[in-house]
Design a protein around this motif. Structure first.
Motif, mmCIF file in Angstrom:
data_model
loop_
_atom_site.group_PDB
_atom_site.id
_atom_site.type_symbol
_atom_site.label_atom_id
_atom_site.label_comp_id
_atom_site.label_asym_id
_atom_site.label_seq_id
_atom_site.Cartn_x
_atom_site.Cartn_y
_atom_site.Cartn_z
ATOM 1 N N THR A 9 1.011 -1.312 0.246
ATOM 2 C CA THR A 9 0.098 -0.371 0.176
ATOM 3 C C THR A 9 0.821 1.500 0.086
ATOM 4 O OG1 THR A 9 -0.312 -0.003 2.553
ATOM 5 C CG2 THR A 9 -2.757 -1.126 1.342
ATOM 6 N N GLY A 10 1.881 1.062 0.182
ATOM 7 C CA GLY A 10 2.737 2.475 0.294
ATOM 8 C C GLY A 10 3.437 3.164 -1.342
ATOM 9 N N ARG A 11 3.781 4.424 -1.273
ATOM 10 C CA ARG A 11 3.595 5.142 -2.747
ATOM 11 C C ARG A 11 4.802 4.059 -3.352
ATOM 12 N NH1 ARG A 11 5.476 10.690 -1.216
ATOM 13 N NH2 ARG A 11 6.379 9.905 0.794
ATOM 14 N N THR A 12 6.147 3.285 -3.018
ATOM 15 C CA THR A 12 6.565 2.765 -4.130
ATOM 16 C C THR A 12 5.634 1.088 -4.299
ATOM 17 O OG1 THR A 12 8.310 3.891 -3.483
ATOM 18 C CG2 THR A 12 8.604 1.464 -4.481
ATOM 19 N N GLY A 13 4.800 0.538 -3.215
ATOM 20 C CA GLY A 13 4.394 -0.735 -3.598
ATOM 21 C C GLY A 13 3.814 -0.674 -4.587
ATOM 22 N N ARG A 14 2.611 0.565 -4.465
ATOM 23 C CA ARG A 14 2.321 0.585 -5.429
ATOM 24 C C ARG A 14 1.893 0.332 -6.735
ATOM 25 N NH1 ARG A 14 -3.607 3.896 -3.223
ATOM 26 N NH2 ARG A 14 -3.588 3.222 -1.253
ATOM 27 N N SER A 62 3.381 -18.961 1.949
ATOM 28 C CA SER A 62 3.370 -20.356 1.201
ATOM 29 C C SER A 62 2.696 -19.753 -0.278
ATOM 30 C CB SER A 62 2.523 -20.851 1.788
ATOM 31 O OG SER A 62 2.040 -22.263 1.155
ATOM 32 N N GLY A 63 3.969 -20.816 -1.285
ATOM 33 C CA GLY A 63 3.284 -21.074 -2.103
ATOM 34 C C GLY A 63 3.344 -19.747 -3.879
ATOM 35 N N GLN A 64 4.975 -19.116 -2.555
ATOM 36 C CA GLN A 64 5.485 -18.324 -3.922
ATOM 37 C C GLN A 64 6.623 -18.207 -4.591
ATOM 38 O OE1 GLN A 64 3.260 -15.429 -4.265
ATOM 39 N NE2 GLN A 64 2.204 -15.845 -2.707
ATOM 40 N N ASP A 65 7.158 -17.732 -5.131
ATOM 41 C CA ASP A 65 8.732 -17.990 -6.344
ATOM 42 C C ASP A 65 9.259 -16.651 -5.396
ATOM 43 O OD1 ASP A 65 7.587 -20.265 -7.505
ATOM 44 O OD2 ASP A 65 6.525 -18.432 -8.648
ATOM 45 N N ALA A 66 8.570 -15.937 -5.095
ATOM 46 C CA ALA A 66 9.342 -14.667 -4.646
ATOM 47 C C ALA A 66 8.821 -14.026 -3.527
ATOM 48 C CB ALA A 66 10.722 -14.149 -5.276
ATOM 49 N N VAL A 67 10.014 -13.051 -2.887
ATOM 50 C CA VAL A 67 9.300 -12.386 -1.799
ATOM 51 C C VAL A 67 9.864 -10.398 -2.354
ATOM 52 C CG1 VAL A 67 9.408 -11.263 0.584
ATOM 53 C CG2 VAL A 67 8.541 -13.444 -0.606
ATOM 54 N N ILE A 68 9.386 -9.408 -2.502
ATOM 55 C CA ILE A 68 9.895 -8.397 -2.770
ATOM 56 C C ILE A 68 9.341 -7.806 -1.143
ATOM 57 C CG2 ILE A 68 9.754 -6.114 -4.021
ATOM 58 C CD1 ILE A 68 9.546 -7.206 -6.086
ATOM 59 N N ALA A 69 10.078 -7.077 -0.591
ATOM 60 C CA ALA A 69 10.275 -6.228 0.739
ATOM 61 C C ALA A 69 9.990 -4.996 0.263
ATOM 62 C CB ALA A 69 10.666 -6.633 1.954
ATOM 63 N N ALA A 70 9.088 -4.065 -0.080
ATOM 64 C CA ALA A 70 8.838 -2.739 0.302
ATOM 65 C C ALA A 70 9.028 -2.023 0.226
ATOM 66 C CB ALA A 70 7.697 -2.437 -1.187
ATOM 67 N N MET A 167 21.310 12.487 -8.035
ATOM 68 C CA MET A 167 20.396 12.076 -6.117
ATOM 69 C C MET A 167 19.026 11.700 -6.319
ATOM 70 S SD MET A 167 21.305 12.053 -3.191
ATOM 71 C CE MET A 167 22.584 12.939 -2.947
ATOM 72 N N GLN A 168 18.230 12.294 -6.843
ATOM 73 C CA GLN A 168 16.820 12.492 -7.048
ATOM 74 C C GLN A 168 16.344 10.377 -7.768
ATOM 75 O OE1 GLN A 168 14.399 15.461 -7.593
ATOM 76 N NE2 GLN A 168 14.800 16.269 -5.656
ATOM 77 N N LEU A 169 15.614 10.046 -7.181
ATOM 78 C CA LEU A 169 14.366 8.768 -8.178
ATOM 79 C C LEU A 169 13.655 8.330 -7.582
ATOM 80 C CD1 LEU A 169 15.151 5.775 -8.961
ATOM 81 C CD2 LEU A 169 15.848 5.520 -6.799
ATOM 82 N N SER A 170 12.719 8.690 -8.901
ATOM 83 C CA SER A 170 11.228 8.425 -8.743
ATOM 84 C C SER A 170 10.677 7.020 -8.438
ATOM 85 C CB SER A 170 10.278 8.255 -10.464
ATOM 86 O OG SER A 170 10.759 7.421 -11.021
ATOM 87 N N ARG A 171 9.656 6.859 -8.050
ATOM 88 C CA ARG A 171 9.250 5.349 -6.960
ATOM 89 C C ARG A 171 9.276 4.439 -7.791
ATOM 90 N NH1 ARG A 171 8.031 9.954 -3.411
ATOM 91 N NH2 ARG A 171 8.176 9.052 -1.350
ATOM 92 N N ALA A 172 8.290 5.352 -9.680
ATOM 93 C CA ALA A 172 7.872 4.431 -10.087
ATOM 94 C C ALA A 172 9.313 3.800 -10.955
ATOM 95 C CB ALA A 172 7.279 5.265 -11.631
ATOM 96 N N ASP A 173 10.419 4.315 -11.520
ATOM 97 C CA ASP A 173 11.594 3.961 -11.654
ATOM 98 C C ASP A 173 12.628 3.293 -10.890
ATOM 99 O OD1 ASP A 173 11.436 5.191 -13.868
ATOM 100 O OD2 ASP A 173 12.893 6.577 -13.619
#
Length: 219
Positions: A9-14, A62-70, A167-173
């Motif tokens: 639900t975070g801004r990067t996670g979305r 359970s049942g996943q192939d990978a996890v992304i912790a945003a 220095m700045q990086l967009s969350r979408a990138d």
């Protein structure tokens, strides 16, 4: 790939959710408050829970192939290090900050640590835990995140201090890069520094799982 996204639900996670679905991944969103998730009919699933709750994490992986912790942190890392091997899941990408290992530019790093010391100490602890965990981990350290439009490319290096980029990086990138990383087995066991793009794309630049990146892999 079946991917569990923590911090959905975070801004990067979305952005990770939206882009992951576009790439054809089966994304399960893990969230304390699922009602805050954007409407995405193509989500593989939604798991309600707190990443600080080991039993909730056990159920979600359970049942996943990978996890992304945003969203990173030592308590989240500890629960994943426990739950993922139990579920037979090894691939983990966790977010962190470039400021954690950086020493330059000195003033900017000093100020960052002054204001965010507690968070950075915890991220450093989480990184250390992953590095001895036995998981197929990758740490993705970002610079200053913004909500600016995606540039479609980033600068990536493997050094404590940035070798280029902005220095700045967009969350979408950043989200784009997290997905690139989880798809790339060559990045297992590495900590990446991710900056915004700077300058024009040159023929010397190559791709990281399809995204244009300025890669400095001299280290």
């Amino acid at each position: 790939m079946r991917i569990l996204l923590i911090g959905s639900t975070g801004r990067t996670g979305r952005h990770v959710l939206a882009q992951g679905i576009e790439r054809g991944h089966e994304i399960t969103a893990f969230a304390r408050r699922p009602e805050l998730l954007p409407h995405m009919p193509k989500l593989a699933g939604v798991q309600q829970g707190d990443a600080h709750d080991l039993e909730a994490v056990r159920t979600a992986v359970s049942g996943q192939d990978a996890v992304i912790a945003a969203v990173g942190g030592s308590r989240i890392a500890d629960n994943l290090i426990t739950a993922m091997p139990e579920a037979g899941v090894s691939r983990l990408v966790m977010t962190s900050s470039r400021s954690v290992p950086a020493t330059r530019p000195r003033l900017a790093v000093t100020l960052a640590w002054l204001f965010f010391r507690q968070a950075y100490v915890d991220l450093a602890r989480a990184e250390g835990m992953l590095q001895v965990s036995g998981l197929d981990w990758t740490i993705a350290r970002a610079t200053m995140l913004t909500d600016k439009p995606a540039a479609g490319r980033v600068h990536v290096d493997f050094e404590d201090n940035a070798t280029g980029g902005a220095m700045q990086l967009s969350r979408a990138d950043y989200a784009m890069t997290l997905l690139d990383v989880v798809e790339d087995s060559e990045l297992i066991g590495k900590a990446l520094g991710i900056c915004g793009p700077k300058g024009k794309v040159s023929p010397a630049r190559r791709t990281l799982r399809g995204s244009t990146v300025d890669v400095d892999d001299s280290g």
